[in-house]
Design an enzyme around this catalytic site. Sequence first.
Site, PDB file in Angstrom:
ATOM      1  N   TYR A   1       0.844  -1.192   0.000  1.00 50.98           N
ATOM      2  CA  TYR A   1       0.000   0.000   0.000  1.00 50.98           C
ATOM      3  C   TYR A   1       0.877   1.239   0.000  1.00 50.98           C
ATOM      4  O   TYR A   1       2.000   1.223   0.514  1.00 50.98           O
ATOM      5  CB  TYR A   1      -0.948  -0.004   1.211  1.00 50.98           C
ATOM      6  CG  TYR A   1      -2.033  -1.067   1.099  1.00 50.98           C
ATOM      7  CD1 TYR A   1      -3.324  -0.725   0.692  1.00 50.98           C
ATOM      8  CD2 TYR A   1      -1.762  -2.399   1.363  1.00 50.98           C
ATOM      9  CE1 TYR A   1      -4.315  -1.689   0.563  1.00 50.98           C
ATOM     10  CE2 TYR A   1      -2.746  -3.371   1.237  1.00 50.98           C
ATOM     11  CZ  TYR A   1      -4.025  -3.014   0.839  1.00 50.98           C
ATOM     12  OH  TYR A   1      -5.005  -3.964   0.706  1.00 50.98           O
ATOM     13  N   GLU A   2       0.327   2.319  -0.594  1.00 50.58           N
ATOM     14  CA  GLU A   2       1.053   3.588  -0.697  1.00 50.58           C
ATOM     15  C   GLU A   2       1.620   4.072   0.635  1.00 50.58           C
ATOM     16  O   GLU A   2       2.621   4.754   0.674  1.00 50.58           O
ATOM     17  CB  GLU A   2       0.064   4.663  -1.169  1.00 50.58           C
ATOM     18  CG  GLU A   2       0.306   5.188  -2.523  1.00 50.58           C
ATOM     19  CD  GLU A   2      -0.706   6.269  -2.887  1.00 50.58           C
ATOM     20  OE1 GLU A   2      -1.452   6.748  -2.012  1.00 50.58           O
ATOM     21  OE2 GLU A   2      -0.733   6.615  -4.065  1.00 50.58           O
ATOM     22  N   SER A   3       0.958   3.734   1.707  1.00 45.96           N
ATOM     23  CA  SER A   3       1.379   4.227   3.017  1.00 45.96           C
ATOM     24  C   SER A   3       2.567   3.449   3.570  1.00 45.96           C
ATOM     25  O   SER A   3       2.975   3.681   4.699  1.00 45.96           O
ATOM     26  CB  SER A   3       0.201   4.153   3.991  1.00 45.96           C
ATOM     27  OG  SER A   3      -0.443   2.903   3.871  1.00 45.96           O
TER      28      SER A   3
END
Lengths: 253, 305
Positions: A50-52
Amino acid sequence: MSDVSTTELMVIVAARELNDGESVLVGVGVPNLAANLAKRLHAPGLLMVYESGTVGSNPSRMPLSIGDPCLVSGAKSVCSMYEQFAYYLQGGRIDVGFLGGAQIDKYGNINSTVIGSYKTPKVRLPGSGGACDIASNVKRIIVITPHEKRRFVEKVDFLTSPGFIDGKEGWKKLKLQGGGPYAVITSLCTFKFDDATGEMTVVALHEGVTLEQVQENTPWEVKVAAELGRTPPPTQEEIETLRALDPDKIYLR
Amino acid sequence: MNTGKTMSMKEAISKFVNDGDTVYLAGFTHMIPFAAGHEIIRQGRKGLVLARATPDIIYDQMIAAGCAKKLMFSYAGNPGVGSLRCFRRAHEKGVPAPLEVEEYTHFGLSGRLFAGATNMPFLPMRTNLGSSLPPENEMMKTVTDPYTGDEVSVVPPLKPDVAVVHVQRADANGNSHIWGIIGEQKDTAFAAKRVVISAEEIVEESVIRSDPNRTLVPDFIVDAVVHEPWCAHPSYVQGYYDRDNEFYVDWDKITKEHEATLKYLDEWVFGVEDRAQYMKKVPQSKIDSLTPKPAYSAPVNFGSV
């Protein structure tokens, strides 16, 4: 399969494009559903990033946002935002990235920034986030979008995330390390991209859809693959597994 | 040794945030220091450059309150919900005041912080080429790669005047343990000229020293330490509280009109003294529903000689 919604159909078709053992950069919402569906069916070894900065997530619920702690609990690794983009994405370690947007053109260029002009927008959209970074670096870009006239445009108002720009030749000059757009999954059909020109090409029509309907909802003359296929209808297993992922129908409207 | 950095949020903001500053409230949709944003609004700071990858509801509130002259960002949406209406109202219609934008991709903005934190002259990156964004932002440039001759996108370092970084636990000097989604917290703290740490818990230095790998921010770059439980409500803090998703959805309705937004600010920002008073207004049933069950990691053995 009349009781399957168009969103459910698009998610199921997208999930089929993911292969076991691949790494996929996932956003919240519909792409998250597609990745989790694939992982539960034919791709148990799918690595969800995920981007995070969470790697190998196993979310116990539908993430409320990209920063949801449920993406961390039980993950393989967590890194900083910069490290995620540098080590994983720019490092060339991500196979598939999902993108969406307000507008898309025939070369798969996407606009998620503004409708109208940049300085005086008619509608200001959220902007790139990681989309341009993902488009520039993943091996395959998959776009999931409703097939609406306002979304499919001759020319995007703003090019947020590069597809094949003005064709494959122009794209090659940018020397991006990514492979560019791979599939566009709409409410009517699946497009892939012509190897030589980089133009969006219908490869399969969903059940009950005609080429005329696709053309009516697309402003340019639609290219059709030599062997036009039919999307295999969703199976009972696909439908049930998907609905169990989003029991409150947050995204599966 | 206590170096006298502990203070209230009110004191920290009054001492370290000035009109016209470039302010970075850290947290990639997780651990967003809402209490700091509210205190900046209460103290009436003006002309700020608000920088954040995801402006989120907190900058929407600060824009509505008239604190900002410019927004520097990479994704201006209400995460998981939709638009940030106050940002859009300011940018599209100039209400309550015109708002400049300086926009990057996530890689671009987090790269600017990394470059600022490590004092690099600029940072090359494989993105931005072919996008319409660089022509709209003069800070995004290209250079010729001296090794291959290829065109490469570069961004300059970002060194905010002041950063507020919320953490799970810190000691009184500001050594800070952070876990879960660590976003851009470390880069922001190292990049900023002044650093305010706010912490769910203040612990003994020995607790920090028992697990130094978890210290992302060391005390010598910290100017102020604020003990501020529930600082990040309505966003999440891993292990402490969940996102108040109902509020994120409600914010979309509250902000349909500027006047209704101001009414919210009157009640929940100007109508309270500090975060403790704010939390007294949140029903206990809500607090209970946001509090997660404990789930501990396996301990690690550092050994002893």
